[in-house]
Design a protein around this motif. Structure first.
Motif, PDB file in Angstrom:
ATOM      1  N   SER A 135       0.891  -1.377  -0.070  1.00  0.00           N
ATOM      2  CA  SER A 135       0.023  -0.190   0.101  1.00  0.00           C
ATOM      3  C   SER A 135       0.839   1.166   0.055  1.00  0.00           C
ATOM      4  O   SER A 135       1.977   1.169   0.533  1.00  0.00           O
ATOM      5  N   ASN A 171       0.932   5.354   1.051  1.00  0.00           N
ATOM      6  CA  ASN A 171       0.398   6.379   2.129  1.00  0.00           C
ATOM      7  C   ASN A 171       0.395   7.655   1.212  1.00  0.00           C
ATOM      8  O   ASN A 171      -0.244   7.929   0.220  1.00  0.00           O
ATOM      9  N   SER A 189      -3.403   9.040   0.805  1.00  0.00           N
ATOM     10  CA  SER A 189      -4.181   8.023   0.107  1.00  0.00           C
ATOM     11  C   SER A 189      -5.446   8.461   0.066  1.00  0.00           C
ATOM     12  O   SER A 189      -6.350   8.043  -1.050  1.00  0.00           O
ATOM     13  N   ASN A 207      -4.815   5.531  -7.419  1.00  0.00           N
ATOM     14  CA  ASN A 207      -4.123   4.510  -6.730  1.00  0.00           C
ATOM     15  C   ASN A 207      -4.373   3.067  -7.274  1.00  0.00           C
ATOM     16  O   ASN A 207      -3.570   2.304  -6.824  1.00  0.00           O
ATOM     17  N   ASN A 222      -0.897   3.081  -9.218  1.00  0.00           N
ATOM     18  CA  ASN A 222       0.015   3.790  -8.177  1.00  0.00           C
ATOM     19  C   ASN A 222       1.116   4.602  -8.892  1.00  0.00           C
ATOM     20  O   ASN A 222       2.055   4.683  -9.044  1.00  0.00           O
TER      21      ASN A 222
END
Length: 121
Positions: free
Chosen positions: A30, A32, A53, A73, A76
């Motif tokens: 993930s 942030n 995020s 997201n 990425n």
């Protein structure tokens, strides 16, 4: 393990626009916060803009109302739309990501290699 690859820099006249991109790849669980920083010779690297995020943004006063940070997201990928560019925006721009890796609980900060932005007067 993780790569941040910037693109989109170049030479532009004052008043022009550029769009920077930063693609993150690797064993990323993930991401942030992500951000753009810039640096000129002899000066410290400075924050240009950050985005969480959840989409909360923060800008340096010098770029407010001219630059827009955004992220995809699912891909990425981080973006920086730069409008009304000024000669003082000339710098190497770096992408930064604060992230976790698969199988690890710690957060790590990664940097891209930088992309040159030159604004001529």
């Amino acid at each position: 393990q993780v790569q941040l690859v910037e693109s989109g820099g170049g030479l532009v006249q004052a008043g022009g626009s550029l769009r920077l991109s930063c693609a993150a790849s690797g064993s990323i669980f993930s991401i942030n916060a992500m951000g753009w920083y810039r640096q000129t010779p002899g000066k410290q690297r400075e924050l240009v803009a950050q985005i969480t995020s959840g989409g909360t943004t923060n800008y340096a006063d010098s770029v407010k109302d001219r630059f827009t940070i955004s992220r995809d997201n699912g891909k990425n990928t981080l973006y920086l739309q730069m409008n009304s560019l000024k000669p003082e925006d000339t710098a190497v721009y770096y992408c930064n990501a604060f992230l976790t890796l698969y199988g690890r609980s710690e957060h790590f900060a990664y940097w891209g290699q930088g992309t040159q932005v030159t604004v001529s007067s």
